[in-house]
Write a protein that holds these residues in place. Structure first.
Motif, PDB file in Angstrom:
ATOM      1  N   ILE A 178      -9.071   7.098  -8.747  1.00  0.00           N
ATOM      2  CA  ILE A 178      -8.242   6.117  -9.249  1.00  0.00           C
ATOM      3  C   ILE A 178      -7.102   5.489  -8.222  1.00  0.00           C
ATOM      4  O   ILE A 178      -7.574   4.813  -7.656  1.00  0.00           O
ATOM      5  N   TYR A 179      -6.470   6.293  -7.872  1.00  0.00           N
ATOM      6  CA  TYR A 179      -5.350   5.886  -6.574  1.00  0.00           C
ATOM      7  C   TYR A 179      -6.234   5.583  -5.025  1.00  0.00           C
ATOM      8  O   TYR A 179      -5.812   4.825  -4.205  1.00  0.00           O
ATOM      9  N   VAL A 180      -6.828   6.697  -5.293  1.00  0.00           N
ATOM     10  CA  VAL A 180      -7.784   6.310  -3.927  1.00  0.00           C
ATOM     11  C   VAL A 180      -8.039   5.266  -3.593  1.00  0.00           C
ATOM     12  O   VAL A 180      -8.952   4.564  -2.840  1.00  0.00           O
ATOM     13  N   TYR A 181      -9.308   4.708  -5.000  1.00  0.00           N
ATOM     14  CA  TYR A 181     -10.110   3.218  -5.032  1.00  0.00           C
ATOM     15  C   TYR A 181      -8.908   2.559  -4.866  1.00  0.00           C
ATOM     16  O   TYR A 181      -9.286   1.349  -4.331  1.00  0.00           O
ATOM     17  N   ILE A 182      -8.023   2.052  -5.765  1.00  0.00           N
ATOM     18  CA  ILE A 182      -6.810   1.141  -5.318  1.00  0.00           C
ATOM     19  C   ILE A 182      -6.578   1.079  -4.303  1.00  0.00           C
ATOM     20  O   ILE A 182      -6.402   0.218  -3.636  1.00  0.00           O
ATOM     21  N   LEU A 183      -6.011   2.562  -3.152  1.00  0.00           N
ATOM     22  CA  LEU A 183      -5.730   1.863  -1.615  1.00  0.00           C
ATOM     23  C   LEU A 183      -7.012   2.058  -1.467  1.00  0.00           C
ATOM     24  O   LEU A 183      -6.481   1.048   0.166  1.00  0.00           O
ATOM     25  N   MET A 214       1.186  -1.263   0.228  1.00  0.00           N
ATOM     26  CA  MET A 214      -0.093  -0.389   0.117  1.00  0.00           C
ATOM     27  C   MET A 214       0.655   1.076   0.158  1.00  0.00           C
ATOM     28  O   MET A 214       0.576   1.815  -1.087  1.00  0.00           O
ATOM     29  N   TYR A 215       1.781   1.098   1.082  1.00  0.00           N
ATOM     30  CA  TYR A 215       2.649   2.516   1.023  1.00  0.00           C
ATOM     31  C   TYR A 215       3.890   2.375  -0.265  1.00  0.00           C
ATOM     32  O   TYR A 215       3.825   3.563  -1.006  1.00  0.00           O
ATOM     33  N   SER A 216       3.805   1.200  -1.207  1.00  0.00           N
ATOM     34  CA  SER A 216       4.380   1.620  -2.396  1.00  0.00           C
ATOM     35  C   SER A 216       3.139   2.363  -3.194  1.00  0.00           C
ATOM     36  O   SER A 216       4.301   2.930  -4.694  1.00  0.00           O
ATOM     37  N   ILE A 217       2.693   2.307  -3.465  1.00  0.00           N
ATOM     38  CA  ILE A 217       1.152   3.498  -4.012  1.00  0.00           C
ATOM     39  C   ILE A 217       2.083   4.246  -4.567  1.00  0.00           C
ATOM     40  O   ILE A 217       1.722   4.813  -4.765  1.00  0.00           O
ATOM     41  N   LEU A 218       1.863   4.771  -2.673  1.00  0.00           N
ATOM     42  CA  LEU A 218       1.634   5.972  -2.366  1.00  0.00           C
ATOM     43  C   LEU A 218       3.058   6.968  -2.262  1.00  0.00           C
ATOM     44  O   LEU A 218       3.043   7.580  -3.154  1.00  0.00           O
ATOM     45  N   VAL A 219       4.204   6.214  -2.455  1.00  0.00           N
ATOM     46  CA  VAL A 219       5.761   6.495  -2.526  1.00  0.00           C
ATOM     47  C   VAL A 219       5.149   7.193  -4.590  1.00  0.00           C
ATOM     48  O   VAL A 219       5.582   7.431  -4.734  1.00  0.00           O
ATOM     49  N   ILE A 220       5.078   5.720  -4.969  1.00  0.00           N
ATOM     50  CA  ILE A 220       4.569   5.889  -6.783  1.00  0.00           C
ATOM     51  C   ILE A 220       3.888   7.286  -7.315  1.00  0.00           C
ATOM     52  O   ILE A 220       4.552   7.365  -8.180  1.00  0.00           O
ATOM     53  N   TYR A 221       3.014   7.237  -6.555  1.00  0.00           N
ATOM     54  CA  TYR A 221       1.715   7.924  -6.269  1.00  0.00           C
ATOM     55  C   TYR A 221       2.756   9.850  -6.267  1.00  0.00           C
ATOM     56  O   TYR A 221       3.104  10.880  -7.093  1.00  0.00           O
TER      57      TYR A 221
END
Length: 89
Positions: free
Chosen positions: A80-85, A1-8
């Motif tokens: 989209i990012y919120v949905y994924i998270l 989950m944190y990796s998606i935030l880091v990518i964002y």
């Protein structure tokens, strides 16, 4: 989950820097970053940073496609990012 935030975050910092670099290159009549590259970065998640860069550096503000579509794309990518998270939690 944190990796998606880091990518964002990385994508948005990169989008912001793209607008800064391209604005400086435009001022100095140097080789420019293509609009295609800016749009690709924006579409994969860097729209927020690109939009802030556009406003901060007053870059691409005469291009209607950037002025209108970048904020719309920002809302879409955030959703989209919120949905994924949310679905990963």
């Amino acid at each position: 989950m944190y990796s998606i935030l880091v990518i964002y975050v990385i994508l948005n910092v990169y989008g912001f820097l793209l607008m800064y670099i391209d604005k400086n290159r435009a001022k100095n009549n140097k080789w420019r970053i293509s609009e295609k590259h800016i749009w690709i970065v924006s579409m994969v998640g860097g729209a927020l940073g690109t939009t802030f860069g556009m406003k901060q550096f007053r870059h691409k503000t005469k291009h209607k496609q950037f002025v209108i579509l970048l904020p719309v794309l920002t809302i879409l990518t955030i959703a989209i990012y919120v949905y994924i998270l949310v679905t990963l939690s």
